[in-house]
Design a protein around this motif. Structure first.
Motif, short mmCIF file in Angstrom:
data_model
loop_
_atom_site.label_atom_id
_atom_site.label_comp_id
_atom_site.label_asym_id
_atom_site.label_seq_id
_atom_site.Cartn_x
_atom_site.Cartn_y
_atom_site.Cartn_z
N VAL A 1 0.76 -1.08 0.03
CA VAL A 1 0.02 0.05 0.07
C VAL A 1 1.04 1.10 0.11
CG1 VAL A 1 -1.64 1.35 1.45
CG2 VAL A 1 -1.93 -1.20 1.24
N LEU A 2 0.61 1.82 -0.77
CA LEU A 2 1.59 3.30 -1.20
C LEU A 2 0.65 4.46 -1.13
CD1 LEU A 2 3.58 2.16 -4.29
CD2 LEU A 2 4.42 1.74 -2.06
N ASP A 3 1.32 5.57 -0.37
CA ASP A 3 0.49 6.86 -0.26
C ASP A 3 0.78 7.68 -1.55
OD1 ASP A 3 2.92 8.34 0.01
OD2 ASP A 3 2.77 8.25 2.24
N GLY A 4 -0.13 8.83 -1.75
CA GLY A 4 0.01 9.48 -2.82
C GLY A 4 1.33 10.09 -3.10
N ASP A 5 2.19 10.63 -1.77
CA ASP A 5 3.32 11.10 -1.91
C ASP A 5 4.54 10.03 -2.77
OD1 ASP A 5 2.85 13.45 -1.14
OD2 ASP A 5 3.12 13.20 1.08
N PHE A 6 4.42 8.80 -2.12
CA PHE A 6 5.21 7.81 -2.72
C PHE A 6 4.97 7.59 -4.01
CE2 PHE A 6 7.35 3.72 -3.11
CZ PHE A 6 8.64 3.97 -2.55
N GLU A 7 4.02 7.44 -4.48
CA GLU A 7 3.58 6.99 -5.90
C GLU A 7 4.07 8.45 -6.78
OE1 GLU A 7 -0.71 6.62 -5.93
OE2 GLU A 7 -0.55 4.54 -5.59
N GLY A 8 4.01 9.52 -6.35
CA GLY A 8 4.72 10.57 -6.93
C GLY A 8 6.08 10.66 -6.97
N GLN A 9 6.75 9.98 -5.90
CA GLN A 9 8.17 9.78 -5.76
C GLN A 9 8.73 8.68 -7.17
OE1 GLN A 9 10.37 11.61 -4.50
NE2 GLN A 9 11.75 10.14 -3.19
N LEU A 10 7.80 7.61 -7.51
CA LEU A 10 8.31 6.62 -8.16
C LEU A 10 7.99 7.26 -9.70
CD1 LEU A 10 6.61 3.32 -7.09
CD2 LEU A 10 8.92 4.17 -7.08
N SER A 11 6.72 8.04 -9.85
CA SER A 11 6.52 8.64 -11.26
C SER A 11 7.48 9.61 -11.51
CB SER A 11 5.04 9.30 -10.95
OG SER A 11 4.47 8.38 -10.75
N SER A 12 8.09 10.48 -10.35
CA SER A 12 8.97 11.59 -10.92
C SER A 12 10.27 10.88 -11.68
CB SER A 12 9.41 12.23 -9.56
OG SER A 12 10.39 11.39 -8.68
#
Length: 526
Positions: free
Chosen positions: A70-81
């Protein structure tokens, strides 16, 4: 924590090559790109030319690897970045030691995250993602199948073979897990709810550092290995990496330094389920050692194209592999890692891959309240903690004894008596001089024996003070090895769950001094 620092050289824990690198000795300049200074990272950013298609593979593969967590939005953004051209990584790597293994695993990651934050403040136009590269392909299970805590070794025994990341957490592991009944819940959940060792490590590392944006990368992935195909071909078919690494190695050895790693003609292992063994070539045939697997040259050429995941780089090519799939500008490692990277710049240059800033992790010694008290009682400064114990003991006894434990004056007086008597006796009979000299030697030996007895008596009188030093040494060098290389972080975490948070506050990623961290209160004390 109260922080102080000492020069790494005074600890006696580092090689001369490593110390000379930290001192930026001019003779070593050709073995790296830019020294890890804050201003040099701008040059690395400007010179980074990372293929966009590799970024797309990286993001897609990581999203797949994180499925089930389970990933929060900040971490998903980290991956996308990571798909953006202004995003760069700073990376550390380590084996899949059980329960994180020795303390320095935690130090590596804290250093890496702090560096990413420091660079983000200095270069706000860019994004910086801290990365932990899991050594899932390693097959030396004996190096990782245990951890030590307060002098006790906790070990998992299994007959599984091959890449350790694929090891299944079977019944034998569940039995082992029961023996670690003091482990925090996040460890238990990660291990009990995972099928493989790599899956469990990703989960507990994410629990500890996910909020800080740390991304865990498993290089054992077919999509990543596709990027490595040109290197696999050059290594197996032309032995180019061996030639380039050997050139750098020879230059370092010509300067008087010892090698840390030893390149081979072929620097890949053959890997499949339950097997990871070296590849050697004889004539037109490639053999996988300790197995019946063999290939003709045309067969292995075809296999490289169809199944590059069957080829696993050794220590010579793992750094290059990492830099080909990550937009990386810094690698943070231990002293041995820093040294072997210096042997590899020629390999990077040949393949046109930018050599990152290679920098040591933070080094630290943690002293609990009781050890700090003993240090103060003995009047030891921080450098004294690393002094040679035998020399310290002799010096301490001599300084605090009520009499001269070496009987220096007595020996001098006795020698004078024999010398004067020999001179007088010589006038009577010249042969008596030899007799007096022989007697002087015997008497000196007797005085040495008596001096030893005096020293032992004084050591007994000073037993309390000496035992304090013994306790200090055992705390900072358990079993004779540095604390950070032996003790598990649970030694301090179980007493203070904010232990890792405290490290973030005191670690300075671009300060390569050796830190002494003294616990201020009862948390962490013994």
């Amino acid at each position: 924590m109260i922080k102080s620092t000492v020069d790494p050289a005074c600890t006696g824990q580092f090689s001369q090559l490593f110390l000379d690198y930290l001192d930026e000795k001019p003779a070593l300049a050709e073995f790296y790109n830019y020294f890890p200074k804050l201003e040099n990272f701008g040059k690395l950013i400007q010179g980074k030319n990372f293929p966009q298609e590799n970024r797309e593979v990286l993001v897609a593969t990581l999203q797949k690897q994180y499925e089930g967590i389970v990933l929060d939005g900040d971490f998903e953004g980290q991956l996308s970045s990571l798909g953006k051209e202004n995003t760069f990584t700073v990376t550390t790597g380590h084996q899949l030691n059980l329960f994180t293994g020795p303390l320095y695993f935690i130090y590596k990651i804290v250093s890496t995250i702090n560096l990413a934050q420091r660079l983000a403040a200095a270069y706000p136009e860019s994004n910086f993602v801290p990365v932990y590269w899991m050594a899932t392909e390693d097959h030396d299970f004996d190096e990782i199948n245990y951890f030590k805590l307060d002098g006790k070794k906790y070990q998992w025994k299994t007959d599984q073979k091959g890449a350790v990341g694929d090891f299944e957490l079977d019944e034998s592991f569940r039995d082992f897990l029961k023996s670690v009944d003091f482990a925090p819940d996040f460890f238990v959940e990660a291990y009990s709810q995972s099928k493989t060792l790599s899956e469990a490590v990703r989960k507990y590392v994410h629990h500890l550092f996910g909020e800080k944006g740390l991304v865990v990368v498993d290089g054992n992935d077919p999509a990543f290995k596709q990027i490595l195909i040109p290197v696999i071909e050059k290594d197996l078919l032309e032995n180019i990496p061996n030639e380039e690494a050997q050139k750098q190695t020879d230059k370092l050895e010509a300067l008087g330094y010892k090698s840390q790693i030893f390149p081979r003609e072929i620097n890949f292992f053959y890997m499949e389920k339950g097997l990871r063994e070296r590849i050697e070539k004889s004539g037109n045939t490639f053999h996988v050692l300790d197995s019946d697997v063999k290939f003709k040259e045309e067969e292995i050429k075809a296999l490289i194209q169809s199944n590059p995941e069957r080829f696993s780089p050794n220590v010579v090519l793992r750094p290059l592999y990492q830099e080909m799939i990550l937009p990386n500008i810094a690698y943070i490692g231990g002293p041995a890692e820093v040294i072997y990277w210096l042997q590899l710049k020629g390999v990077f240059d040949y393949f046109g891959v930018q050599f990152p800033a290679v920098m040591p992790r933070n080094f630290a010694l943690i002293l609990d309240k009781l050890t700090v008290k003993k240090q103060a009682q003995l009047g030891l400064d921080d450098r004294d903690l690393f002094t040679d114990y035998v020399s310290w003991r002799k010096g301490f006894v001599a300084e605090h004894s009520s009499l001269d434990v070496f009987l220096k004056d007595e020996k001098e007086k006795l020698a004078k008596i024999f010398d004067e008597s020999a001179a007088e006796a010589k006038e009577v009979d010249v042969t008596l001089q030899h007799a007096f000299e022989s007697a002087k030697v015997r008497a000196t030996k007797i005085m040495e024996h008596l001096a030893g007895k005096v020293r032992k008596a004084e050591e007994k009188r000073l037993e309390v003070q000496i035992s304090r030093m013994d306790a200090i040494r055992q705390f900072i060098l358990p079993g004779g090895s540095p604390q950070e290389r032996v003790e598990n972080f649970m030694k301090f975490y179980l007493e203070d769950t904010d232990f890792v948070g405290r490290l973030f506050e005191v670690f300075e990623p671009l300060d390569f001094s050796f830190m002494i961290l003294k616990l201020e209160d009862d948390k962490g004390g013994n």
